[in-house]
Write a protein that holds these residues in place. Structure first.
Motif, PDB file in Angstrom:
ATOM      1  N   ILE A  47       0.855  -1.182   0.000  1.00  0.00           N
ATOM      2  CA  ILE A  47       0.000   0.000   0.000  1.00  0.00           C
ATOM      3  C   ILE A  47       0.894   1.235   0.000  1.00  0.00           C
ATOM      4  O   ILE A  47       1.576   1.528   0.982  1.00  0.00           O
ATOM      5  CB  ILE A  47      -0.946   0.015   1.218  1.00  0.00           C
ATOM      6  CG1 ILE A  47      -1.764  -1.279   1.276  1.00  0.00           C
ATOM      7  CG2 ILE A  47      -1.874   1.223   1.150  1.00  0.00           C
ATOM      8  CD1 ILE A  47      -2.667  -1.396   2.500  1.00  0.00           C
ATOM      9  N   GLU A  48       0.881   1.950  -1.108  1.00  0.00           N
ATOM     10  CA  GLU A  48       1.747   3.113  -1.281  1.00  0.00           C
ATOM     11  C   GLU A  48       1.155   4.307  -0.527  1.00  0.00           C
ATOM     12  O   GLU A  48       0.218   4.946  -0.982  1.00  0.00           O
ATOM     13  CB  GLU A  48       1.884   3.423  -2.773  1.00  0.00           C
ATOM     14  CG  GLU A  48       2.892   4.498  -3.101  1.00  0.00           C
ATOM     15  CD  GLU A  48       2.935   4.790  -4.589  1.00  0.00           C
ATOM     16  OE1 GLU A  48       3.975   4.552  -5.211  1.00  0.00           O
ATOM     17  OE2 GLU A  48       1.903   5.249  -5.128  1.00  0.00           O
ATOM     18  N   LEU A  95       3.302  -0.931   4.170  1.00  0.00           N
ATOM     19  CA  LEU A  95       2.835   0.450   4.084  1.00  0.00           C
ATOM     20  C   LEU A  95       3.893   1.370   3.473  1.00  0.00           C
ATOM     21  O   LEU A  95       4.208   2.442   3.995  1.00  0.00           O
ATOM     22  CB  LEU A  95       2.414   0.951   5.472  1.00  0.00           C
ATOM     23  CG  LEU A  95       1.479   0.040   6.271  1.00  0.00           C
ATOM     24  CD1 LEU A  95       1.025   0.731   7.548  1.00  0.00           C
ATOM     25  CD2 LEU A  95       0.288  -0.402   5.451  1.00  0.00           C
ATOM     26  N   TYR A  96       4.440   0.930   2.361  1.00  0.00           N
ATOM     27  CA  TYR A  96       5.462   1.705   1.659  1.00  0.00           C
ATOM     28  C   TYR A  96       5.601   1.129   0.256  1.00  0.00           C
ATOM     29  O   TYR A  96       5.189   0.009  -0.026  1.00  0.00           O
ATOM     30  CB  TYR A  96       6.817   1.617   2.378  1.00  0.00           C
ATOM     31  CG  TYR A  96       7.342   0.200   2.519  1.00  0.00           C
ATOM     32  CD1 TYR A  96       8.188  -0.350   1.565  1.00  0.00           C
ATOM     33  CD2 TYR A  96       6.980  -0.603   3.605  1.00  0.00           C
ATOM     34  CE1 TYR A  96       8.663  -1.647   1.683  1.00  0.00           C
ATOM     35  CE2 TYR A  96       7.445  -1.898   3.731  1.00  0.00           C
ATOM     36  CZ  TYR A  96       8.291  -2.423   2.771  1.00  0.00           C
ATOM     37  OH  TYR A  96       8.754  -3.712   2.893  1.00  0.00           O
ATOM     38  N   ASN A  97       6.187   1.909  -0.632  1.00  0.00           N
ATOM     39  CA  ASN A  97       6.469   1.433  -1.984  1.00  0.00           C
ATOM     40  C   ASN A  97       7.571   2.299  -2.587  1.00  0.00           C
ATOM     41  O   ASN A  97       8.732   1.940  -2.563  1.00  0.00           O
ATOM     42  CB  ASN A  97       5.209   1.458  -2.851  1.00  0.00           C
ATOM     43  CG  ASN A  97       5.414   0.845  -4.220  1.00  0.00           C
ATOM     44  OD1 ASN A  97       6.227  -0.065  -4.376  1.00  0.00           O
ATOM     45  ND2 ASN A  97       4.693   1.322  -5.220  1.00  0.00           N
ATOM     46  N   THR A  98       7.198   3.477  -3.110  1.00  0.00           N
ATOM     47  CA  THR A  98       8.178   4.363  -3.731  1.00  0.00           C
ATOM     48  C   THR A  98       8.520   5.530  -2.815  1.00  0.00           C
ATOM     49  O   THR A  98       8.985   6.565  -3.280  1.00  0.00           O
ATOM     50  CB  THR A  98       7.617   4.923  -5.053  1.00  0.00           C
ATOM     51  OG1 THR A  98       6.385   5.620  -4.768  1.00  0.00           O
ATOM     52  CG2 THR A  98       7.329   3.821  -6.050  1.00  0.00           C
ATOM     53  N   VAL A 281      -0.506  -4.632  -5.510  1.00  0.00           N
ATOM     54  CA  VAL A 281       0.107  -3.330  -5.242  1.00  0.00           C
ATOM     55  C   VAL A 281      -0.938  -2.240  -5.421  1.00  0.00           C
ATOM     56  O   VAL A 281      -1.555  -2.128  -6.482  1.00  0.00           O
ATOM     57  CB  VAL A 281       1.300  -3.073  -6.185  1.00  0.00           C
ATOM     58  CG1 VAL A 281       1.913  -1.708  -5.907  1.00  0.00           C
ATOM     59  CG2 VAL A 281       2.343  -4.169  -6.036  1.00  0.00           C
ATOM     60  N   ILE A 282      -1.131  -1.453  -4.371  1.00  0.00           N
ATOM     61  CA  ILE A 282      -2.115  -0.374  -4.399  1.00  0.00           C
ATOM     62  C   ILE A 282      -1.381   0.952  -4.370  1.00  0.00           C
ATOM     63  O   ILE A 282      -0.709   1.288  -3.388  1.00  0.00           O
ATOM     64  CB  ILE A 282      -3.086  -0.498  -3.213  1.00  0.00           C
ATOM     65  CG1 ILE A 282      -3.833  -1.829  -3.287  1.00  0.00           C
ATOM     66  CG2 ILE A 282      -4.064   0.669  -3.185  1.00  0.00           C
ATOM     67  CD1 ILE A 282      -4.479  -2.265  -2.001  1.00  0.00           C
ATOM     68  N   LEU A 283      -1.483   1.694  -5.465  1.00  0.00           N
ATOM     69  CA  LEU A 283      -0.791   2.975  -5.565  1.00  0.00           C
ATOM     70  C   LEU A 283      -1.511   4.044  -4.746  1.00  0.00           C
ATOM     71  O   LEU A 283      -2.608   3.826  -4.242  1.00  0.00           O
ATOM     72  CB  LEU A 283      -0.678   3.382  -7.029  1.00  0.00           C
ATOM     73  CG  LEU A 283       0.073   2.392  -7.932  1.00  0.00           C
ATOM     74  CD1 LEU A 283       0.152   2.912  -9.360  1.00  0.00           C
ATOM     75  CD2 LEU A 283       1.470   2.091  -7.396  1.00  0.00           C
ATOM     76  N   VAL A 284      -0.884   5.199  -4.627  1.00  0.00           N
ATOM     77  CA  VAL A 284      -1.353   6.239  -3.713  1.00  0.00           C
ATOM     78  C   VAL A 284      -2.775   6.709  -4.036  1.00  0.00           C
ATOM     79  O   VAL A 284      -3.513   7.143  -3.138  1.00  0.00           O
ATOM     80  CB  VAL A 284      -0.355   7.427  -3.713  1.00  0.00           C
ATOM     81  CG1 VAL A 284      -0.390   8.170  -5.028  1.00  0.00           C
ATOM     82  CG2 VAL A 284      -0.588   8.352  -2.533  1.00  0.00           C
ATOM     83  N   ILE A 295       6.240   1.610 -11.330  1.00  0.00           N
ATOM     84  CA  ILE A 295       6.216   2.840 -10.542  1.00  0.00           C
ATOM     85  C   ILE A 295       5.391   3.953 -11.191  1.00  0.00           C
ATOM     86  O   ILE A 295       5.034   4.914 -10.519  1.00  0.00           O
ATOM     87  CB  ILE A 295       7.644   3.349 -10.252  1.00  0.00           C
ATOM     88  CG1 ILE A 295       8.367   3.704 -11.555  1.00  0.00           C
ATOM     89  CG2 ILE A 295       8.426   2.332  -9.442  1.00  0.00           C
ATOM     90  CD1 ILE A 295       9.715   4.373 -11.323  1.00  0.00           C
ATOM     91  N   ASN A 296       5.073   3.805 -12.463  1.00  0.00           N
ATOM     92  CA  ASN A 296       4.282   4.835 -13.129  1.00  0.00           C
ATOM     93  C   ASN A 296       2.865   4.387 -13.461  1.00  0.00           C
ATOM     94  O   ASN A 296       2.141   5.080 -14.175  1.00  0.00           O
ATOM     95  CB  ASN A 296       5.001   5.316 -14.399  1.00  0.00           C
ATOM     96  CG  ASN A 296       6.189   6.195 -14.059  1.00  0.00           C
ATOM     97  OD1 ASN A 296       6.095   7.071 -13.212  1.00  0.00           O
ATOM     98  ND2 ASN A 296       7.322   5.931 -14.690  1.00  0.00           N
TER      99      ASN A 296
END
Length: 339
Positions: A47-48, A95-98, A281-284, A295-296
């Motif tokens: 979770i980003e 609770l992190y990604n990029t 993967v859940i982006l922001v 990442i995009n």
């Protein structure tokens, strides 16, 4: 090695929660494992909670304009919606990604909410913002695991890799976290010390092992240096490899990447991507992405703020996409350096 890993998993997900009187979390763990094995549910959710960082590490895409998405933080309200959506499907929540998680002012409230819903919550941090006050908040938040990054045991090696960070400050923050956890006799959060092996710290492996023992961390992870073709140009890979890839033979047999001309290649690329089977993967912005290296957001399945994760995951269209990802059939997969 397999027994050691099995015991570590057992301790984190069964023994510690039971010792703390929490039977809900180990039950949720077992249910999630069964759902994954029998029905193909995802087991882990990245979770980003944001998509920017406070450092300028040369081998990280985040601070070098590689992320073309708008810089943003996930709100606590949206995070709760995400957790409410995915909690019946997954068990582990990263609770992190990029990003650097502590840049989100609500990160520990997020950890508390994840814990309340029997998810195993973990964050990875460069520890720059992990001051004494933040440490006390971490230790009372219900956070299950914290990965603290220290890529060097000297100021010279560390600060050439973690650009923008101060070695003495970060080491003091990590030491305080470990000492406070021990003083309070806490079972969690599990503390993992991460050390990315590179040319500047390749002679410090024994000293990082000694430091990990001194700090009494739960685990030391010596992580191989890697660069992915999915995001860097050939010229960037050439320059970064020349500067940072370890050049001693001592560790070459222990890592899956090798230098081939001006680039890095996997020695034996896997035919199957296991992450595609169990990780989501859940982006922001709530978008559900195929992979943590996307990442995009170019490989999306849907958005969990609009639709149930289960309904997206098991739709015919997404099942086909996941099958393709498992076979490493996308351009992104061919440039991936995960192993």
């Amino acid at each position: 090695m397999k027994f050691k890993h099995f015991y570590f998993v057992l301790k984190r997900h069964i023994l510690v929660p039971v010792a703390e009187g929490n039977l809900g979390k180990p039950w949720h763990f077992l249910v999630a494992v069964i759902k994954r094995k029998l029905f193909g549910y995802p087991y882990m959710a990245v979770i980003e909670t944001g998509n920017f960082c406070n450092l300028k590490c040369p081998t990280c895409p985040t601070p070098h304009n590689k992320i073309t998405r708008t810089k943003d933080l996930m709100s606590l309200e949206n995070f709760k919606k995400v957790v409410d959506n995915v909690k019946d499907s997954v068990y582990i929540a990263l609770l992190y990604n990029t990003n650097e998680p502590f840049l989100n002012p609500d990160i520990l409230k997020m950890a508390q909410y994840a814990n309340k819903n029997n998810l195993y919550a973990s964050i990875s941090t460069n520890a720059v913002l992990l001051n004494k006050q933040k440490t006390e908040e971490v230790l009372s938040s219900g956070l299950d695991e914290i990965i603290v990054c220290l890529d060097g045991t000297t100021k010279e090696s560390y600060e050439q890799f973690r650009v923008g960070a101060n070695f003495e400050l970060v080491l003091a923050n990590i030491r305080n976290l470990c000492e406070r956890k021990q003083a309070l006799k806490l079972r969690k959060p599990f503390i993992e010390l991460q050390f990315i092996l590179n040319k500047f710290n390749q002679d410090e492996v024994e000293s990082i092992k000694a430091l990990a023992k001194e700090l009494q961390v739960d685990r030391l992870h010596i992580k191989p240096f890697a660069l992915g073709e999915y995001i860097y140009s050939k010229e960037e890979i050439k320059n970064l490899t020349e500067k940072f890839f370890p050049d001693t033979e001592k560790y070459q047999s222990k890592v899956q990447l090798e230098k081939q001309g001006d680039t890095l290649k996997m020695k034996t690329p896997p035919r199957i991507c296991s992450l595609a089977k169990y990780q989501t993967v859940i982006l922001v912005d709530g978008s559900l992405s195929m992979c943590c290296y996307d990442i995009n957001g170019n490989y999306l399945y849907g958005n969990v703020l609009d639709k149930k994760l289960k309904d997206i995951w098991f739709s015919d269209e997404v099942k086909k996409k996941r099958a393709q990802a498992e076979k490493r059939g996308y351009p992104l997969c061919r440039g991936c350096c995960t192993y």
